[in-house]
Write an enzyme that holds these catalytic residues in place. Sequence first.
Site, PDB file in Angstrom:
ATOM      1  N   THR A   1      -5.732   0.768 -21.062  1.00 36.57           N
ATOM      2  CA  THR A   1      -5.875   0.046 -19.809  1.00 36.57           C
ATOM      3  C   THR A   1      -7.320   0.156 -19.342  1.00 36.57           C
ATOM      4  O   THR A   1      -8.063   1.049 -19.769  1.00 36.57           O
ATOM      5  CB  THR A   1      -4.950   0.617 -18.718  1.00 36.57           C
ATOM      6  OG1 THR A   1      -5.379   1.956 -18.406  1.00 36.57           O
ATOM      7  CG2 THR A   1      -3.505   0.635 -19.178  1.00 36.57           C
TER       8      THR A   1
ATOM      9  N   ASP B   1       0.869  -1.172   0.000  1.00 37.42           N
ATOM     10  CA  ASP B   1       0.000   0.000   0.000  1.00 37.42           C
ATOM     11  C   ASP B   1       0.909   1.226   0.000  1.00 37.42           C
ATOM     12  O   ASP B   1       1.608   1.488   0.983  1.00 37.42           O
ATOM     13  CB  ASP B   1      -0.891  -0.033   1.247  1.00 37.42           C
ATOM     14  CG  ASP B   1      -1.779   1.202   1.377  1.00 37.42           C
ATOM     15  OD1 ASP B   1      -1.622   2.164   0.586  1.00 37.42           O
ATOM     16  OD2 ASP B   1      -2.629   1.223   2.280  1.00 37.42           O
TER      17      ASP B   1
ATOM     18  N   ASN C   1       4.475   4.039 -10.151  1.00 35.79           N
ATOM     19  CA  ASN C   1       3.405   3.874 -11.129  1.00 35.79           C
ATOM     20  C   ASN C   1       2.018   3.775 -10.498  1.00 35.79           C
ATOM     21  O   ASN C   1       1.019   4.071 -11.158  1.00 35.79           O
ATOM     22  CB  ASN C   1       3.675   2.606 -11.956  1.00 35.79           C
ATOM     23  CG  ASN C   1       2.509   2.224 -12.830  1.00 35.79           C
ATOM     24  OD1 ASN C   1       2.287   2.794 -13.888  1.00 35.79           O
ATOM     25  ND2 ASN C   1       1.727   1.239 -12.389  1.00 35.79           N
TER      26      ASN C   1
ATOM     27  N   TYR D   1      -7.414  13.960  -9.464  1.00 37.52           N
ATOM     28  CA  TYR D   1      -6.389  13.308 -10.279  1.00 37.52           C
ATOM     29  C   TYR D   1      -5.433  14.341 -10.870  1.00 37.52           C
ATOM     30  O   TYR D   1      -4.206  14.179 -10.804  1.00 37.52           O
ATOM     31  CB  TYR D   1      -7.082  12.518 -11.393  1.00 37.52           C
ATOM     32  CG  TYR D   1      -6.177  11.630 -12.210  1.00 37.52           C
ATOM     33  CD1 TYR D   1      -5.722  10.412 -11.716  1.00 37.52           C
ATOM     34  CD2 TYR D   1      -5.787  12.002 -13.494  1.00 37.52           C
ATOM     35  CE1 TYR D   1      -4.906   9.587 -12.469  1.00 37.52           C
ATOM     36  CE2 TYR D   1      -4.972  11.182 -14.259  1.00 37.52           C
ATOM     37  CZ  TYR D   1      -4.543   9.976 -13.745  1.00 37.52           C
ATOM     38  OH  TYR D   1      -3.724   9.169 -14.504  1.00 37.52           O
TER      39      TYR D   1
ATOM     40  N   VAL E   1      -4.128   5.519 -22.768  1.00 35.48           N
ATOM     41  CA  VAL E   1      -3.476   4.212 -22.834  1.00 35.48           C
ATOM     42  C   VAL E   1      -4.554   3.140 -22.701  1.00 35.48           C
ATOM     43  O   VAL E   1      -5.501   3.290 -21.924  1.00 35.48           O
ATOM     44  CB  VAL E   1      -2.421   4.045 -21.721  1.00 35.48           C
ATOM     45  CG1 VAL E   1      -1.699   2.710 -21.861  1.00 35.48           C
ATOM     46  CG2 VAL E   1      -1.430   5.201 -21.743  1.00 35.48           C
TER      47      VAL E   1
END
Length: 253
Positions: A188, A61, A88, A153, A186
């Site tokens: 994902t 974590d 990341n 974000y 991307v």
Amino acid sequence: MGRLDGKVALITGGARGMGKAHARHFVAEGARVVIGDVLDEKGEYVAGKLGPDLCRYVHHDVTSEEQWAAAVAATVDAFGRIDVLVNNAGILTNATIADMPLADFRRVLDVNLVGCWLGVKAVIAPMTAAGGGSIVNVSSIEGFAGAAGLSAYSAAKFGIRGVTRAAAQELGKVGIRVNSVHPGGVMTRMVMETAQSFSSVDPVQFINSMPIPRFAEPVEISRLVAFLASDEASYSTGSEFVADGGILSGPGY
């Protein structure tokens, strides 16, 4: 000969998405890797496929200073050193400022920004002992341009730029380079689910407006991360590397 022969890397958020691609690409380039994540089953699977001689998994974590210490210690115990950190790990919450609870805003900052800062702090001593290293902080194009619904974000990804530059100033003299990578779209699950949530934007129209009219495959970002981790980037620090298909180059859409 691989670009990362002899390197040992710790990659956070390595159980899926870009982190999984980074782990696979690093191993293909000659590195040994420890991946950290909170998704234990997926993380163990990724590490198992790569093999224990090349990859290990640790529950990690990134908001916990104690778990950072444990992940770094596990890396050194497994492979004798740590040369590369790839910060990341990240989460994304899509909500307007008016609708977002404060707890959600703080959670995104804790994982994406505080987690990055803790990672930099955790590897200073072992990288210095090893004679230097490379830290690659994964930001985003939202670290350059905000987006509606992504205030938390964007704030975190803007913040990573500041952490990266300050760390580069502090750590260059001990041989540690610190750079940030700024992906655009991307392929994902996290990115695609977010794209689908922006009902006011036609995803096909948006993609067709890009200079390179497609989203990236995760490995296309991994190649850039591997370059920055390698000795080929030996004179790059405190810098920001964009891989976004040209989204930030002009007002296209």
